[in-house]
Design a protein around this motif. Structure first.
Motif: not given
Length: 404
Positions: A59, A85, A89, A92, A355
């Motif tokens: 991530t 995800l 994410s 974003h 979301y």
């Protein structure tokens, strides 16, 4: 029949790995030391990448890529609907608008056609990048995706968190290693324990660009620079005789601590020494699965492998037509779990998350939904025994037959 619970994935640690970590613990460096540089060098050699930047996790790697390429509130990026995800994410969080594209219903992969469709229907902020995901380790058609992306001036960032060791051939017959960035600007990896090699937690980025490499190295440590040529506050930065003050540093933008420790890096370097045979073993195990399940009279199919590719095989996912079964996927998974077999679903389409659902209206992803409705990941890791595969196959076969 073997006993014990078989999870869908797990790390494979040997005595060499343990000794590598112990050696670091006995050394003068626990973080930001020589073990990190050694790991970057070893990873670069393995994936044929000239520049490698290790970081805290996959991530973090995705977020660093977004920061290095300025994927911020002024732009949008395209992400496949089927992925973890973090692929959506991370950019974003850096401010980018996320545009989801559909995938191939049989492989779950972004294609040049699905990318083009997302570009054609987008009406928001200017598009700046695309994040193809090598789902389960199978490479996307990178030459075609790059060709489409370049027509619109888009950066290409490969999410190869599943694909260490994967390779593919281009139309000219050349072999390309995922991570060499022959058809992308950046490539990101994860070394979570269920991935092809483990560092505990860890990630990395590869690139062919020296400037991107330098940007990533600065960003992974608070975006801080100790290089005098970068400094702005000259009155604070230099002594009276013009000598740089030894304690001085600056930031031009906020940053985070995304460094990898020497402890994690040492484990990764040790694991890389046998990355190739561990991947070969994954292929052997999948071959056994296919032999064991080939004649099963049930609504199950193998995910097709793209021609001219060698998969990283992080996951072994099958496609099951649950509409033809008397029980749901959840009940089938519970039945297998009760028999000591762990399974998983990779993944829930990200735009279905509450979301992201609120950010993108009227999105049509029929192929992603179809893939999601059918996919199931079976146990796969390199220290599995042949009899473990036969046990999984027998239990799955019995569960499917009893539910027809």
């Amino acid at each position: 029949m073997t006993s014990g619970f078989l999870p869908y994935g797990k790390q494979y640690i040997n005595e060499d790995d343990i000794q590598a970590v112990v050696d670091v613990l006995k050394s003068d460096w626990l973080t930001t030391g020589p073990a990190v540089e050694a790991f970057e060098k070893a990873l670069g050699d393995y994936v044929r990448a000239p520049h490698v930047v290790a970081c805290a996790n996959g991530t973090a790697a995705l977020h660093l890529a977004a920061m290095a390429l300025d994927l911020d509130e002024n732009c949008a990026v395209i992400v496949p609907a089927i992925t973890f995800l973090a692929t959506a994410s991370a950019p974003h969080i850096n401010g980018a608008e996320i545009v989801f594209c559909d995938v191939d219903p049989e492989t779950g992969l972004m294609t040049a056609d699905s990318l083009q469709a997302a570009i054609d229907t987008h009406e928001g902020k200017p598009l700046k990048a695309v994040f193809p995901v090598h789902l389960a380790g199978q490479p996307c058609d990178m030459p075609a995706i790059q060709e489409t992306a370049r027509k619109y001036g888009l950066f290409v960032i490969e999410d190869a968190c599943h694909a260490l060791g994967a390779r593919y051939h281009s139309g000219k017959g050349m072999e390309h290693f995922v991570g060499a960035c022959d058809h992308s600007d950046l490539c990101v990896y994860s070394f979570h324990p269920v991935k092809n090699i483990a560092t505990g937690e860890g990630g990395a980025l590869t690139t062919t660009s020296p400037s991107i490499d330098q940007a990533l190295r600065k960003l992974r440590s608070h975006a801080m620079t100790r290089s005098p040529e970068d400094w702005v506050n000259l009155d604070m930065a230099f002594d009276e005789d013009g000598t740089p003050n030894p304690w001085y540093y600056e930031i031009a933008r906020p940053g985070l601590n995304y460094r990898l420790s020497d402890i994690n890096a040492a484990l990764g370097t040790s694991q890389l020494k046998r990355a190739a045979p561990m991947l070969e073993r994954r292929h052997e195990l999948v071959g056994l699965y296919k032999e064991a399940l080939a004649t099963l009279d049930a609504p199950i199919r193998f995910v097709p492998q793209r021609e001219g590719t060698y998969s990283g095989l992080h996951l072994f996912s099958v496609l099951i037509d649950f509409s033809r079964l008397a029980k749901s996927r959840a009940k089938l998974m519970k039945q297998l779990h009760d028999a000591g077999i762990g399974t998983q679903v990779h993944y829930i389409p990200v735009p279905c998350q509450p979301y992201f659902r609120g950010l993108q209206q009227n999105l049509r992803i029929p192929s992603a939904n179809l893939y999601y409705e059918q996919t199931l990941s079976l146990p796969l890791w390199p220290s599995m025994r042949d009899q473990d595969v036969f046990r999984v196959a027998d239990c799955l076969a019995n569960s499917l037959r009893s539910n027809l």
